[in-house]
Design a protein around this motif. Structure first.
Motif, PDB file in Angstrom:
ATOM      1  N   PHE A 113       0.866  -1.184   0.000  1.00 22.05           N
ATOM      2  CA  PHE A 113       0.000   0.000   0.000  1.00 22.05           C
ATOM      3  C   PHE A 113       0.895   1.223   0.000  1.00 22.05           C
ATOM      4  O   PHE A 113       1.750   1.384   0.874  1.00 22.05           O
ATOM      5  CB  PHE A 113      -0.905  -0.001   1.247  1.00 22.05           C
ATOM      6  N   SER A 141      -4.331  -0.733  -7.874  1.00 18.30           N
ATOM      7  CA  SER A 141      -5.705  -0.278  -7.629  1.00 18.30           C
ATOM      8  C   SER A 141      -5.670   0.932  -6.709  1.00 18.30           C
ATOM      9  O   SER A 141      -4.909   0.980  -5.735  1.00 18.30           O
ATOM     10  CB  SER A 141      -6.592  -1.395  -7.087  1.00 18.30           C
ATOM     11  N   VAL A 143      -7.027   3.466  -3.978  1.00 20.09           N
ATOM     12  CA  VAL A 143      -7.837   3.331  -2.755  1.00 20.09           C
ATOM     13  C   VAL A 143      -8.112   4.728  -2.199  1.00 20.09           C
ATOM     14  O   VAL A 143      -7.204   5.366  -1.636  1.00 20.09           O
ATOM     15  CB  VAL A 143      -7.085   2.488  -1.690  1.00 20.09           C
ATOM     16  N   GLU A 147     -11.937   4.550   1.824  1.00 20.51           N
ATOM     17  CA  GLU A 147     -11.848   3.077   1.842  1.00 20.51           C
ATOM     18  C   GLU A 147     -10.536   2.566   2.420  1.00 20.51           C
ATOM     19  O   GLU A 147     -10.259   1.371   2.403  1.00 20.51           O
ATOM     20  CB  GLU A 147     -11.994   2.539   0.399  1.00 20.51           C
ATOM     21  N   GLN A 148      -9.719   3.499   2.912  1.00 16.44           N
ATOM     22  CA  GLN A 148      -8.351   3.111   3.270  1.00 16.44           C
ATOM     23  C   GLN A 148      -8.270   2.194   4.494  1.00 16.44           C
ATOM     24  O   GLN A 148      -7.290   1.464   4.669  1.00 16.44           O
ATOM     25  CB  GLN A 148      -7.559   4.410   3.411  1.00 16.44           C
ATOM     26  N   SER A 150      -9.530  -0.499   4.878  1.00  8.97           N
ATOM     27  CA  SER A 150      -9.355  -1.896   4.471  1.00  8.97           C
ATOM     28  C   SER A 150      -7.878  -2.241   4.306  1.00  8.97           C
ATOM     29  O   SER A 150      -7.500  -3.403   4.259  1.00  8.97           O
ATOM     30  CB  SER A 150     -10.095  -2.164   3.156  1.00  8.97           C
ATOM     31  N   GLU A 151      -7.016  -1.201   4.192  1.00  7.15           N
ATOM     32  CA  GLU A 151      -5.585  -1.430   3.984  1.00  7.15           C
ATOM     33  C   GLU A 151      -4.756  -1.193   5.228  1.00  7.15           C
ATOM     34  O   GLU A 151      -3.743  -1.835   5.456  1.00  7.15           O
ATOM     35  CB  GLU A 151      -5.054  -0.499   2.865  1.00  7.15           C
ATOM     36  N   GLY A 159      -5.586   8.494   1.342  1.00  5.21           N
ATOM     37  CA  GLY A 159      -5.795   7.470   0.320  1.00  5.21           C
ATOM     38  C   GLY A 159      -4.454   6.952  -0.167  1.00  5.21           C
ATOM     39  O   GLY A 159      -3.398   7.287   0.392  1.00  5.21           O
ATOM     40  N   CYS A 161      -2.487   3.813  -3.145  1.00  3.57           N
ATOM     41  CA  CYS A 161      -2.611   2.824  -4.219  1.00  3.57           C
ATOM     42  C   CYS A 161      -2.113   1.482  -3.713  1.00  3.57           C
ATOM     43  O   CYS A 161      -1.147   1.437  -2.938  1.00  3.57           O
ATOM     44  CB  CYS A 161      -1.721   3.211  -5.403  1.00  3.57           C
TER      45      CYS A 161
END
Ligand SMILES: Cc1cc2nc3c(=O)[nH]c(=O)nc-3n(C[C@H](O)[C@H](O)[C@H](O)COP(=O)(O)OP(=O)(O)OC[C@H]3O[C@@H](n4cnc5c(N)ncnc54)[C@H](O)[C@@H]3O)c2cc1C
Length: 413
Positions: A113, A141, A143, A147-148, A150-151, A159, A161
């Motif tokens: 990430f 992808s 991000v 939605e971050q 989730s990482e 955010g 990638c």
């Protein structure tokens, strides 16, 4: 290193002559030695310390596409065709390391990430992900910040990638695999044997070491950020820069998974970059970066690195740091690796802190070049290896540069 003990110091006597003498027993030197030994050339690897004394036993183990300049920058400098070939080799280096994952190198393909330090960085990342040069595409992808989670269990980034093909290795296991391949091919490693001078001779070189002289037909300098005064020409072209790491105490696999749910490597878009990931056993966070303006004892960097870690993960405020260490990475003035031959001496160095994929790949290539093999040719052959006026091996400009980059990071440009 605690999970992959290194072999005891070598006890062989120093041979009087050898076809190939490799200076430096890290990823580069061992990969080159494997090629020359497998081709039947007597090959001696010498290291000033033990096996992997340099970066190759103490790095973050992150595997990513590792050519720093963008295709656009390279195209301006060298033209589009050569720029394309240079970038391709960055991808080839990753693919080559993947072929070694059949050995016990702790290969984990969890991806990376890449966190955006500012909203502007995120916009640039998203744009670049959409417009990758043809033939150089990587899976990426985007991000968004919303939605971050989730990482990464952190609000620190704007955010980022995900690069799902990035991976990690256990650095010492990779070192041991490359050592085993070199030894099994017939190379000899003698450690604790610093090379002090390389003089030309009618047959090649007389190499002076702390244990005596070796006559060698070919010599490879694979000393990277540890090059020292041995070759002033190389010393003027490579800047040794300290990279510092800490490991947290064992936090438990579940806690680490809540912090970094997919066990990815994490890097970010700051100028003074930080990089971290779960330890190979998943129990700890290994966190690295540039903690001080000037070089310092790794222990003195612990409070600052811990503070940087806690900025990202406030949840770790009370976590203890169990390990701290540092190594010298080799930066070049054009941020490209360089390999070739100067005054008859082969060299391969300058991975700018990203040698985990680059060093085994270019080490292999330089070994093949020493054998005169076509497959040793690279897009980097013949590129100018720049120095700077008044630079003789001590990067006096480092502290002001790091300071300036920190200011840029702080104002979020
Ligand atoms: C803390 C840290 C984290 C890192 N993290 C990453 C990462 O996550 N991903 C990544 O891609 N890269 C990373 N790197 C960089 C990577 O580890 C290096 O680029 C790579 O290991 C270089 O390998 P090498 O064989 O060229 O050099 P080294 O492994 O540094 O080996 C050079 C060797 O030369 C020997 N030597 C020097 N002079 C002499 C002499 N006169 N006589 C005999 N021997 C001599 C030294 O003793 C040393 O063993 C990191 C580096 C550090 C320090």
């Amino acid at each position: 290193m605690e999970n992959a003990p290194l072999p005891p110091p070598s006890e062989q006597p120093l041979p009087n002559r050898t076809d190939v003498l490799v200076i430096g027993a890290g990823y580069t030197g061992l990969s080159a030695a494997r090629e020359t030994a497998a081709a039947g050339r007597s090959t001696l690897v010498l290291d000033a310390g033990g096996l992997g004394t340099g970066c190759s036993s103490r790095n973050g183990g992150q595997v990513a596409y590792s050519i720093k300049p963008t295709f656009k920058d390279l195209a301006k400098r060298f033209g589009a065709a050569l720029a394309f070939r240079i970038c391709r080799e960055g991808l080839d280096a990753m693919a080559y390391l993947r072929t070694l994952s059949t050995h016990d190198i702790g290969w984990q393909q969890h991806g990376c990430f890449f966190g955006a330090h500012t909203p502007r960085h995120f916009a640039i990342m998203a744009r670049d992900a959409e417009s990758q040069p043809r033939g150089l595409e990587q899976r990426i992808s985007v991000v968004p910040r919303a939605e971050q989670a989730s990482e990464i269990a952190s609000d620190y980034y704007h955010g980022g990638c995900v690069y799902p093909d990035d991976a990690s290795v256990d650095p010492t296991r990779l070192l041991l695999a490359l050592w085993r391949r070199a030894i099994d091919s017939g190379a000899t490693l003698i450690d604790h044997c610093p090379v002090t001078a390389i003089n030309t001779s009618p047959e090649g070189f007389d190499v002076l070491t702390a244990r005596g002289i070796v006559h060698a037909r070919q010599v490879l300098l694979a000393t990277n950020g540890y090059s020292g005064p041995l070759s002033p020409w190389h010393r003027r072209r490579v800047m040794p820069i300290g990279s510092y790491q800490i490991a947290t105490e064992a936090l438990g696999v579940d806690t680490v998974r809540t912090l970094i749910p997919h066990a990815r490597n994490i890097v970010d878009s700051r100028r003074v970059v930080v990089y971290f990931r779960p330890s190979p056993d998943g129990e700890r966070i290994i966190f690295g970066g540039r903690a001080a303006l000037a070089e310092k004892d790794p222990l003195a960097c612990v409070p600052r690195l811990k503070q940087m870690l806690v900025q990202i993960f406030p949840q770790l405020k009370s976590a203890q740091v169990s390990h701290a260490w540092a190594g010298w990475v080799a930066y070049t003035f054009d941020t490209l690796p360089h390999l070739g031959r100067h005054e008859g001496i082969y060299y391969c160095m300058g991975y700018c802190g990203q040698g985990v994929p680059l060093a085994p790949y270019f080490g292999t290539r330089i070994g093949q070049q020493m054998l005169g093999l076509e497959e040793g040719r690279t897009a980097f052959d013949g590129l100018p290896f720049p120095s700077r006026p008044y630079y003789h091996g001590t990067p006096w400009f480092l502290a002001p540069s790091v300071f300036a980059y920190r200011v840029i990071d702080a104002i979020g440009v």
